[in-house]
Enzyme design. Structure first.
Site, PDB file in Angstrom:
ATOM      1  N   ASP A 163     -12.240  48.024  72.557  1.00 20.27           N
ATOM      2  CA  ASP A 163     -10.341  47.212  73.559  1.00 20.27           C
ATOM      3  C   ASP A 163     -10.948  46.064  73.646  1.00 20.27           C
ATOM      4  OD1 ASP A 163      -8.916  47.950  74.480  1.00 20.27           O
ATOM      5  OD2 ASP A 163      -9.854  49.938  75.814  1.00 20.27           O
ATOM      6  N   ASP A 213      -0.410  51.407  74.721  1.00 19.17           N
ATOM      7  CA  ASP A 213      -0.842  52.888  74.790  1.00 19.17           C
ATOM      8  C   ASP A 213      -0.091  53.941  74.500  1.00 19.17           C
ATOM      9  OD1 ASP A 213      -3.662  51.747  75.544  1.00 19.17           O
ATOM     10  OD2 ASP A 213      -3.768  52.513  77.265  1.00 19.17           O
TER      11      ASP A 213
HETATM   12  C1  GLA Z   1      -6.958  50.796  76.864  1.00 22.45           C
HETATM   13  C2  GLA Z   1      -6.798  51.215  75.423  1.00 22.45           C
HETATM   14  C3  GLA Z   1      -6.752  53.268  75.779  1.00 22.45           C
HETATM   15  C4  GLA Z   1      -8.148  53.333  76.308  1.00 22.45           C
HETATM   16  C5  GLA Z   1      -8.268  52.722  77.835  1.00 22.45           C
HETATM   17  C6  GLA Z   1      -9.711  53.254  78.217  1.00 22.45           C
HETATM   18  O1  GLA Z   1      -6.079  51.178  77.862  1.00 22.45           O
HETATM   19  O2  GLA Z   1      -5.851  51.152  74.518  1.00 22.45           O
HETATM   20  O3  GLA Z   1      -6.812  53.691  74.251  1.00 22.45           O
HETATM   21  O4  GLA Z   1      -9.549  53.204  76.104  1.00 22.45           O
HETATM   22  O5  GLA Z   1      -8.448  51.316  77.595  1.00 22.45           O
HETATM   23  O6  GLA Z   1     -10.085  51.968  79.030  1.00 22.45           O
END
Ligand code: GLA
Length: 401
Positions: A147, A202
């Site tokens: 990430d 997301d």
């Molecule tokens: C980010 C990623 C998500 C998830 C969260 C976890 O937002 O894009 O897919 O992994 O972090 O905290």
């Protein structure tokens, strides 16, 4: 002289190592990830039960393979800097969990972050890349989602390259999932670094709209679909655009879930389920395990679909398939049912990027409806159908011999 031959050996070792990481994702990876439904609420029992459900639900049989723990599995680093799992949530340790997942014939995925902390505030890998990669290799990790929170001024390509080199050095083949949300055009540099890269922020469990979270938004299925229209040429075997993990079974209507799943298959997206597969209803299970749709996603050509036709309230996505076949997804974006009438002769499909063309006036195709699981005649006749609100009709066209 000695120095030159030493460098040669190093170079050769690196080439060999890189080869170990090739062909791990010749078709888009399929699996399950904890984040969309469980957020930070992860523990070893949940992950074991999910692995069991992957087998008993029939998901494993149709190709789902990776069981991936997202954020919040981490505890502290030990005195030497090695990362430990949260001792309360994972008391048996990650090696035991990986062994359990492997004993089911499945693969084990984990999550970290290129910054000093993960998005959930756990220790990130910045400065510990080689140590973390070694630890994952010792545990038996097969897939790493990496990430992009708390990375400050880090250079994205450089940061992902560092972790990739650390994984190479650790020596265990790992599918490397780049998750920097499309901020730094990962499709332009991700191909030699990872096997897939997130293209957007997301996803949210909604079909059409966005959800505000203060400083950032998460996106509905249609928003994600529309956000990156011109990057299909970057996708292919071993290097995929990733429009995010699925929200099928997380609260949308059945039609919306079916449309979401179909569009991800047309996009040759990684199929990472994000629902509670221990307790899914039969309709959700049927959507996630539709073999004919999965075959579209996993097609050997590995071509990401394109938008082929846009009408007032419906549109069609097309994906060239192996053996001269073609998948078409008719999408109704509206909340009213729509009538579709299509004279195939008027609308040839032309994929200029991958050089495929389908002239229906020159060649006849058999039509199969992949949700109704029925054969519908051929392209010699006008095509007529009705698409329910926020739903799809998906056809596979195969050349008549
Ligand atoms: C980010 C990623 C998500 C998830 C969260 C976890 O937002 O894009 O897919 O992994 O972090 O905290």
């Amino acid at each position: 002289m000695l120095k030159r031959s030493f460098l040669g050996v190093l170079f050769f070792a690196n080439v060999l190592m890189a080869q170990k990481f090739e062909k791990l994702a010749l078709t888009p990876p399929m699996g399950w990830n904890s984040w969309n439904n469980f957020g930070c609420d992860v523990n070893e029992q949940l992950i074991r039960d999910v692995a069991d459900a992957m087998v008993s639900s029939g998901m494993k049989e149709v190709g789902y393979q990776y069981v991936i723990i997202d954020d919040c599995w981490q505890g502290e680093r030990d005195d030497l800097g090695f990362i430990q799992p949260d001792p309360e949530r994972f008391p048996s340790g990650m090696k035991a969990l990986a062994d359990y997942i492997h004993s089911k014939g499945l693969k084990f995925g984990i999550y970290s972050d290129a910054g000093w902390q993960t998005c959930g505030g756990r220790p990130g890998s910045r400065g510990y890349e080689y140590q973390d990669a070694l630890t994952y290799a010792k545990w038996g990790v097969d897939y790493l989602k990496y990430d992009w929170c708390n990375t400050e001024e880090l250079n994205a390509k450089g940061a992902y390259l560092t972790m990739r080199n650390a994984l190479y050095a650790a020596g265990r083949p790992v599918v490397f999932s780049i998750c920097e949300w499309g901020n730094n055009q990962p499709w332009e540099w991700g191909r030699d670094i990872g096997h897939l890269w997130r293209t957007t922020g997301d996803i949210a469990p909604i079909f059409d709209g966005e959800v505000g979270h203060g400083s950032w938004n998460s996106w509905g299925v249609l928003q994600i679909l529309d956000m990156r229209e011109n990057i299909r040429q970057y996708a292919g075997p071993d290097h995929w655009n990733d429009p995010d993990m699925m929200e099928v079974g997380n609260g949308m209507t059945v039609n919306q879930d079916r449309a979401h799943f179909s569009l991800w298959c047309l996009l040759a997206a990684p199929l990472i389920a994000g629902n509670d597969i221990r307790n899914m209803n039969p309709v959700t299970r049927e959507i996630l395990t539709n073999k004919e749709l999965i075959a579209v996603d996993q097609d050997a050509l590995g071509i990401q679909g394109l938008k082929y036709l846009v009408k007032d309230n419906w549109e069609v996505w097309a994906k060239p398939l192996d053996k001269g076949a073609l998948a078409l997804c008719f999408l109704n974006r509206t909340l009213q049912p729509v009538e579709v009438k299509l004279d195939w002769n008027e609308f040839p499909v032309k994929d200029d990027e991958f050089h495929y063309q389908y002239f229906f006036n020159e060649k006849e195709y058999k039509i199969r409806d992949l949700w109704a699981k029925k054969d519908l005649g051929t392209t010699a006749k006008l095509f007529m159908t009705q698409i329910a609100a926020h739903d799809v009709v998906v056809l596979k066209l195969s050349p008549v011999k």
